[in-house]
Design a protein around this motif. Structure first.
Motif: not given
Length: 236
Positions: A90-94
């Motif tokens: 989710l950090a990468g997607l955000s």
């Protein structure tokens, strides 16, 4: 909007014009105090927390076998891995979404997961050396307080629910929604109940160890949220 800057940043103010204290700041202060309190109010001389820890441990020793302890330890390890993987994804997607909307602040966001996990690793080792609390069993040989598994899991849950998801929900011209105090405390409670219970059932920790671990993990996520909000800019 200010001048020709392509970003906006709004300080939160109450209706009477005074600056409000954000939920993440409130939770950070409360959890830091709780970590110190839980660590300092248990010891060989005994206290209410120590008594509760002992009663729970005695009950579980009588109710569970060594095979049961190993099973719960394995489950907690798998859940720990899953929580960290989800936080990374989710950090990468955000960050990708933020960069695709030509927003700034992607670097602090992508660094949120590794910096938080490394911070927890450092702090839990330091706290274990400070408090020197013995584990309830010989399953592990290092000190017991706080629970690193619970701290990591609480950090990942709070990071996902209170830091990353609000940024995924925002539109390109709006400031990210700030998680409410109830959401922060819910993340801490769920983490403690789920991972904390597994670590206690594994006979790896006292209940108060896991409570301190949950507070440590959520406070790290709150600190990252505070840092990100101070450095983040939203495309106008």
């Amino acid at each position: 909007y200010t001048g020709h800057c392509s970003c906006q940043y709004r300080k939160q103010q109450s209706s009477d014009g005074q600056l409000e204290i954000s939920p993440s700041v409130q939770l950070l202060v409360a959890c830091v105090l709780a970590v110190a309190l839980l660590g300092s109010t248990t010891g060989p001389e005994g206290s209410l927390i120590t008594d509760v820890d002992g009663y729970v441990h005695q009950f579980l020793i009588a109710a569970l076998s060594p095979e049961d302890h190993r099973f719960f330890a394995a489950v907690s390890n798998r859940l720990d891995d899953f929580g960290q993987l989800l936080a990374w994804l989710l950090a990468g997607l955000s960050t990708l979404i933020l960069l695709s909307t030509r927003g700034e602040g992607g670097l602090p966001l992508i660094l949120s997961t590794p910096s938080g996990l490394e911070g927890i690793k450092f702090l839990q080792r330091m706290l274990k050396e400070i408090f020197h609390r013995q584990r309830p069993s010989e399953l592990l040989t290092d000190f017991s307080y706080p629970s690193a598994h619970t701290a990591r899991f609480a950090f990942c849950v709070a990071l996902v629910l209170c830091v990353l998801l609000p940024r995924l929900e925002r539109s390109s011209k709006q400031a990210p929604r700030e998680a409410s105090a109830a959401t922060w405390w819910a993340a801490a409670a769920v983490s403690w109940i789920v991972m904390g219970s597994l670590r206690v059932l594994a006979d790896a920790h006292w209940p108060s160890d896991t409570a301190g671990g949950a507070c440590l993990g959520v406070s790290m996520a709150a600190a990252i949220d505070i840092v990100w909000r101070r450095s983040a800019y939203i495309v106008s």
